[in-house]
Every structure is written in structure tokens, then in C-alpha cells.
Write an enzyme that holds these catalytic residues in place. Structure first.
Site, PDB file in Angstrom:
ATOM      1  N   ARG A 123      61.373  58.850  26.750  1.00  0.00           N
ATOM      2  CA  ARG A 123      60.267  58.260  25.966  1.00  0.00           C
ATOM      3  C   ARG A 123      60.282  56.733  25.955  1.00  0.00           C
ATOM      4  NH1 ARG A 123      61.695  62.320  22.407  1.00  0.00           N
ATOM      5  NH2 ARG A 123      60.434  64.185  22.701  1.00  0.00           N
ATOM      6  N   LYS A 145      50.716  47.354  32.331  1.00  0.00           N
ATOM      7  CA  LYS A 145      50.098  48.558  32.907  1.00  0.00           C
ATOM      8  C   LYS A 145      51.027  49.085  34.000  1.00  0.00           C
ATOM      9  CE  LYS A 145      45.110  47.860  32.670  1.00  0.00           C
ATOM     10  NZ  LYS A 145      43.919  47.772  33.543  1.00  0.00           N
ATOM     11  N   GLU A 187      43.464  37.902  44.178  1.00  0.00           N
ATOM     12  CA  GLU A 187      43.560  38.008  42.707  1.00  0.00           C
ATOM     13  C   GLU A 187      43.648  36.608  42.080  1.00  0.00           C
ATOM     14  OE1 GLU A 187      43.097  40.805  41.141  1.00  0.00           O
ATOM     15  OE2 GLU A 187      43.922  42.460  42.320  1.00  0.00           O
ATOM     16  N   LYS A 222      46.364  35.269  32.187  1.00  0.00           N
ATOM     17  CA  LYS A 222      46.469  36.712  31.954  1.00  0.00           C
ATOM     18  C   LYS A 222      47.201  36.997  30.645  1.00  0.00           C
ATOM     19  CE  LYS A 222      47.366  41.245  33.757  1.00  0.00           C
ATOM     20  NZ  LYS A 222      47.673  42.148  34.845  1.00  0.00           N
ATOM     21  N   GLU A 232      43.095  46.995  26.806  1.00  0.00           N
ATOM     22  CA  GLU A 232      41.814  46.928  27.518  1.00  0.00           C
ATOM     23  C   GLU A 232      40.662  47.604  26.776  1.00  0.00           C
ATOM     24  OE1 GLU A 232      42.242  47.145  31.837  1.00  0.00           O
ATOM     25  OE2 GLU A 232      40.189  47.889  31.955  1.00  0.00           O
ATOM     26  N   ARG A 236      40.049  42.311  28.091  1.00  0.00           N
ATOM     27  CA  ARG A 236      40.906  42.531  29.273  1.00  0.00           C
ATOM     28  C   ARG A 236      40.108  43.079  30.452  1.00  0.00           C
ATOM     29  NH1 ARG A 236      47.105  44.999  29.432  1.00  0.00           N
ATOM     30  NH2 ARG A 236      47.339  44.755  31.677  1.00  0.00           N
ATOM     31  N   ASN A 240      38.839  42.735  35.639  1.00  0.00           N
ATOM     32  CA  ASN A 240      38.304  43.629  36.677  1.00  0.00           C
ATOM     33  C   ASN A 240      37.153  42.994  37.460  1.00  0.00           C
ATOM     34  OD1 ASN A 240      40.074  45.740  36.093  1.00  0.00           O
ATOM     35  ND2 ASN A 240      38.789  46.408  34.387  1.00  0.00           N
ATOM     36  N   HIS A 243      36.195  44.211  40.860  1.00  0.00           N
ATOM     37  CA  HIS A 243      36.938  45.449  41.071  1.00  0.00           C
ATOM     38  C   HIS A 243      36.077  46.709  41.120  1.00  0.00           C
ATOM     39  CE1 HIS A 243      40.445  42.978  40.702  1.00  0.00           C
ATOM     40  NE2 HIS A 243      41.279  43.999  40.737  1.00  0.00           N
ATOM     41  N   HIS A 247      37.064  48.975  44.078  1.00  0.00           N
ATOM     42  CA  HIS A 247      37.560  50.355  43.977  1.00  0.00           C
ATOM     43  C   HIS A 247      36.729  51.289  44.857  1.00  0.00           C
ATOM     44  CE1 HIS A 247      39.461  49.289  39.848  1.00  0.00           C
ATOM     45  NE2 HIS A 247      40.298  49.085  40.844  1.00  0.00           N
ATOM     46  N   HIS A 259      44.187  46.456  48.661  1.00  0.00           N
ATOM     47  CA  HIS A 259      43.535  46.148  47.391  1.00  0.00           C
ATOM     48  C   HIS A 259      42.972  44.711  47.351  1.00  0.00           C
ATOM     49  CE1 HIS A 259      42.678  46.382  43.137  1.00  0.00           C
ATOM     50  NE2 HIS A 259      43.391  45.293  42.927  1.00  0.00           N
TER      51      HIS A 259
END
Ligand SMILES: NC(=O)c1ccc[n+]([C@@H]2O[C@H](COP(=O)([O-])OP(=O)(O)OC[C@H]3O[C@@H](n4cnc5c(N)ncnc54)[C@H](O)[C@@H]3O)[C@@H](O)[C@H]2O)c1
Ligand SMILES: [Zn+2]
Length: 353
Positions: A123, A145, A187, A222, A232, A236, A240, A243, A247, A259
Site C-alpha cells: 500500500r 503520476k 515537452e 510544473k 488534476e 493541471r 495537456n 496532448h 494521444h 510521445h
């Protein structure tokens, strides 16, 4: 050792991101100050191992830290449940307890996977990021993330798990192959468009000497966003930018387009569309396309607007008939819009080339 900058990320259990040169040889010093009498589990990939694993292990040993390591084959194709399970088995076979910690040494693939293992094993146990790609330094190692891919799509299984420390040793970038360097710069340019000012100027007039400063400015931006919106729910989502189309392009290419390349194309599409559909207050696309091209990044795609739209309907960020899209209104000012797929279709038509 030269420390260029230390940025504190003030989330619940805050952490420092240290950017500098020759940090790897001092890994042990940083970690022994942070975790006393605990075992370290270093996770890295087959390429990074050859360059940096020994340096890190030696440094841990010199500081009296008991360390084990695990190496997985490099590449996005291995950011999966099978590698994740192997990591969990290695941890439990070596009696890793909740007072021990993981060290992710590598690019975004390694950070995401080691972070996901750290966030879920027993956990959650602590972990430290030692990013070795531009992308991992400016993006994936900060913010918590962590995810792995399923056959059905990227990053479909994950958690938010913040690291305890991030060490960005910019010397490691000297061995990074050019194509991955470019990926990371996509990025960086994205962040430059979001925050504008000096960062965008440094991208437009790029000098490799300024790279540590650029990385530090991206991390600072960031970190601020993550502090205000850790999971997010709102701001946040700005990260993207470019993106949604990216994607779709990744999906259409069955993830053969890297990417960062997809982000460069996606950012170009939304910039052109923004100018042509009147979202931008002054023209922005020429500047954006020119800076992306200066890094050798692509700005157009062979996929049609219809193909991109179909792929976007499967995006995990779409909700019903709506999807969030980040619209650049000017350099340094972007907005989050929830739009329906008819509007997205218009954006793809307007921005594709
Ligand atoms: N968690 C997040 O917030 C977040 C954000 C953006 C991207 N990501 C994820 O990051 C991943 C992409 O990261 P990446 O571009 O760093 O890819 P990567 O980790 O696959 O690294 C790229 C390649 O460079 C090699 N490499 C890494 N560092 C090196 C070095 N210093 N010298 C020589 N070779 C080196 C790696 O072995 C690999 O072959 C994707 O899986 C993406 O989903 C996550
Ligand atoms: Zn990205």
C-alpha cells in the site's frame, strides 16, 4: 558537485527537486541523510544500467546503504503489468518492508513503473526519482503520476504517488540519444508556451549551456501547477496542451510515433487551429512551429482529421460527447475548454496542416 537549483514541491508531504551536475556520485549522501538504516531498491532499464547503475551503487555503498537492484529491458513496450509483477516479486523476495525505499534510475518509463510499484507495494513505500532523460526531468519525475500500460492503451493502470526526492543530474543527458533529447524538448516547448516569458525565449534562442536553467524553469512551473491541483481536477489539465491530438496520433500509429514527437504535432495542430478559428488574440502558430522545427521535431501528420477524431473518442480523458482541450490564446496564456466532438472535428480540420 554543482547544484543549479533546488525547487520544493509543496504537496502534502513536500519534496525537493535538485537540479545540478555530478549529483549521481552523491546519491548516497542525499539518501543517507533522508532515510536512516533502510534498504534501497534501485530499479533501472537495460540501457541506463550500462551508463549509470555502477556509479549509483558505489555511491550508496560508500554511504553504508544496503542496496539491491533490478534491471528491466528498456522501452515503452516493457512498461506493463508483467514487468510490474517482476518488480513486486523482487521486492518481496528481498524482504522489502514499508520502511525501505525504491530508487527509479532512468527515463519516464522507469520512473512511471518504479513509482507505480512503490505506490502499490504494501500500500505504498517511499521512492526517489533519478531521471536521466529531458522528458523525465521536466515532466514525468515531478507530480506523482505513476502508471503502466495495458494492451488497450497507455497509462491505464496507475496511482498518484509523490516521490520523496528528485535528483536531476544534467550530466546524464550527455549520453542521451538525440531522438530522445528531441522528445523531451517537445515537452519543454509545451511548457514554454504555457508560461511564456523567458522560458519561451530560451527555447526560441536555444543554447545547450542554458539546458539546466531551462529544466529548472520547467520544474518550477510544473511544481506550482501540481501544488495548486495535485490530482488534476482543474489547472493541471493545462499540462495537456497539445496532448489531445498527440494521444490520437500515438493511438493511430499503434504507439510507434514517440510521445514527444506526437506532442510536437499535437501542439502544432492546436496552434494553427487557434489562429485560424480566431481563438488566439495575436497569431501564434508561426512562432510555435518555428521553435518546434528548430529542434528537428515534426509539425504535421499523415493521419486525416477523421482518423484523429475516431482515436480521440477512445481517449481516457473524454467524458460522454465531451473532451477537455487546451487552447493557446497567446504565448504565456492557455485556457482549458470542455468541447464536444463536433468542435474537436472543426479544430482537427482547421489545424491539420
Ligand atoms: N508520469 C508522468 O507524469 C509522465 C509525464 C510524461 C511522460 N510520462 C511517461 O514517460 C515515458 C517516456 O519517458 P522517456 O521519454 O524518458 O522514455 P524512456 O524512459 O523510454 O527513455 C528513452 C530511452 O532512453 C534511454 N535512456 C534514458 N536515459 C538515458 C541516458 N541518460 N543515456 C542513454 N540512454 C538513456 C532509455 O533506456 C530508453 O531507451 C512514457 O511512458 C510516458 O507515458 C509520464
Ligand atoms: Zn506528455
Amino acid at each position: 558537485m554543482i547544484v543549479e537549483d533546488t525547487i520544493h514541491v509543496s504537496v502534502r508531504e513536500g519534496y525537493d527537486v535538485i537540479i545540478g551536475k555530478d549529483l549521481l556520485v552523491n546519491t548516497g549522501k542525499y539518501l543517507s541523510a533522508m532515510f536512516q538504516e533502510r534498504k534501497a531498491f534501485v530499479i533501472t532499464d537495460s540501457n541506463v544500467k550500462d551508463h549509470y547503475l555502477n556509479t549509483v551503487l558505489e555511491s550508496l555503498k560508500d554511504s553504508g546503504i544496503d542496496a539491491r537492484f533490478f534491471v528491466f529491458p528498456a522501452g515503452e513496450g516493457n512498461k506493463n503489468l508483467s514487468t510490474y509483477e517482476s518488480i513486486l516479486n523482487m521486492l518481496s523476495e528481498n524482504h522489502c518492508t514499508r520502511s525501505d525505499y525504491i530508487l527509479a534510475l532512468g527515463g519516464g518509463v522507469c520512473g512511471d513503473m518504479a513509482g507505480f510499484a512503490a505506490g502499490t507495494y504494501m500500500r505504498g513505500i517511499p521512492f526517489v526519482q533519478i531521471p536521466t532523460t529531458v522528458l523525465a526531468m521536466v515532466d514525468s519525475s515531478v507530480g506523482g503520476k505513476c502508471a503502466v500500460d495495458l494492451c488497450q492503451g497507455k497509462n491505464l493502470v496507475g496511482v498518484f504517488h509523490q516521490p520523496s526526492l528528485v535528483l536531476c543530474d544534467t550530466n546524464t543527458l550527455s549520453t542521451l540519444p538525440q531522438k530522445y533529447f528531441k522528445d523531451g524538448m517537445a515537452e519543454v516547448v509545451k511548457t514554454g508556451i504555457l508560461c511564456g516569458g523567458e522560458l519561451f525565449d530560451l527555447c526560441c534562442n536555444f543554447d545547450i549551456e542554458n539546458l539546466p536553467k531551462i529544466i529548472s524553469m520547467c520544474v518550477e512551473y510544473k511544481a506550482g501547477v501540481v501544488e495548486r491541483d495535485e490530482t488534476e481536477q482543474g489547472e493541471r489539465k493545462l499540462l495537456n496542451l497539445g496532448h489531445t491530438a498527440a494521444h490520437a496520433i500515438e493511438r493511430c500509429s499503434q504507439y510507434t510515433v514517440p510521445h514527444g514527437h506526437a506532442v510536437a504535432i499535437g501542439t502544432s495542430i492546436i496552434a494553427r487551429a487557434s489562429d485560424r478559428l480566431g481563438f488566439s488574440s495575436t497569431p501564434i502558430s508561426d512562432d510555435i512551429l518555428s521553435v518546434l522545427s528548430s529542434f528537428g521535431l515534426p509539425t504535421s501528420t499523415e493521419y486525416s482529421p477523421e482518423e484523429l477524431l475516431l482515436a480521440s473518442r477512445m481517449d481516457k480523458k473524454s467524458q460522454g460527447n465531451e473532451i477537455s482541450v487546451i487552447i493557446p490564446e497567446k504565448i504565456g496564456h492557455c485556457v482549458i475548454r470542455s468541447i464536444d466532438f463536433d468542435v474537436l472535428s472543426t479544430i482537427y480540420e482547421a489545424g491539420i496542416s
